[in-house]
Design a protein around this motif. Structure first.
Motif, short mmCIF file in Angstrom:
data_model
loop_
_atom_site.label_atom_id
_atom_site.label_comp_id
_atom_site.label_asym_id
_atom_site.label_seq_id
_atom_site.Cartn_x
_atom_site.Cartn_y
_atom_site.Cartn_z
N LEU A 1 0.82 -1.19 0.00
CA LEU A 1 0.00 0.00 0.00
C LEU A 1 0.86 1.25 0.00
N VAL A 2 0.41 2.24 -0.73
CA VAL A 2 1.08 3.53 -0.78
C VAL A 2 0.14 4.57 -0.18
N GLY A 70 -4.47 -7.55 -1.74
CA GLY A 70 -3.56 -7.08 -2.78
C GLY A 70 -4.22 -6.20 -3.83
N ALA A 71 -5.54 -6.18 -3.86
CA ALA A 71 -6.24 -5.34 -4.83
C ALA A 71 -6.19 -3.86 -4.45
N PHE A 72 -6.03 -3.58 -3.16
CA PHE A 72 -5.94 -2.19 -2.71
C PHE A 72 -4.49 -1.74 -2.86
N THR A 73 -4.29 -0.59 -3.51
CA THR A 73 -2.93 -0.11 -3.75
C THR A 73 -2.63 1.19 -3.03
N LYS A 74 -3.68 1.93 -2.62
CA LYS A 74 -3.50 3.21 -1.94
C LYS A 74 -4.27 3.21 -0.62
N VAL A 90 -9.59 6.34 10.88
CA VAL A 90 -10.29 6.06 9.62
C VAL A 90 -9.25 5.73 8.57
N LEU A 91 -9.45 4.62 7.88
CA LEU A 91 -8.59 4.24 6.77
C LEU A 91 -9.42 4.16 5.51
N ASP A 92 -9.02 4.91 4.49
CA ASP A 92 -9.65 4.85 3.18
C ASP A 92 -8.72 4.10 2.25
N PHE A 93 -9.27 3.11 1.54
CA PHE A 93 -8.48 2.28 0.64
C PHE A 93 -8.97 2.50 -0.79
N GLU A 94 -8.04 2.38 -1.74
CA GLU A 94 -8.41 2.50 -3.15
C GLU A 94 -7.74 1.42 -3.95
N ARG A 95 -8.52 0.84 -4.88
CA ARG A 95 -7.99 -0.14 -5.83
C ARG A 95 -7.55 0.60 -7.07
N ARG A 96 -6.60 0.05 -7.75
CA ARG A 96 -6.19 0.62 -9.04
C ARG A 96 -6.22 -0.42 -10.09
#
Length: 96
Positions: A1-2, A70-74, A90-96
């Motif tokens: 994760l970045v 592994g689908a979440f990158t950010k 709070v953690l927000d995750f994003e897939r790319r």
């Protein structure tokens, strides 16, 4: 994760809302996010330490799954403490 600056700002805004008494808690969709993003929330007692926060994140099934998916990158992280000392993460995750 970045770590992502925009996601971090959004997570911090939500943490602040929770700290001032917004009654909505738990896992929430990120506003206007679509399916590529996800949010998870953790509430901890005032005496929580950084080690307690990490332990709680890793033992909370939903949060752990998102962190290791592994689908979440950010990720964006926001924290805030309420007047009662309760800590909101709070953690927000994003897939790319």
């Amino acid at each position: 994760l970045v770590t992502d600056a925009i996601l971090s700002v959004e997570a911090a805004v939500r943490a602040d809302q929770l700290a001032v008494g917004d009654p909505t808690t738990g896992d929430l969709p990120v506003p206007d996010s679509g399916e590529a993003r996800d949010r998870t929330v953790l509430t901890l007692p005032p005496e929580a330490t950084p080690q307690n926060v990490l332990t709680a994140m890793l033992t909370d099934t939903g949060m752990r799954e998102r962190m290791l998916d592994g689908a979440f990158t950010k990720v964006g992280v926001g924290t805030a403490a309420g007047e009662d000392g309760v800590i909101h993460v709070v953690l927000d995750f994003e897939r790319r």
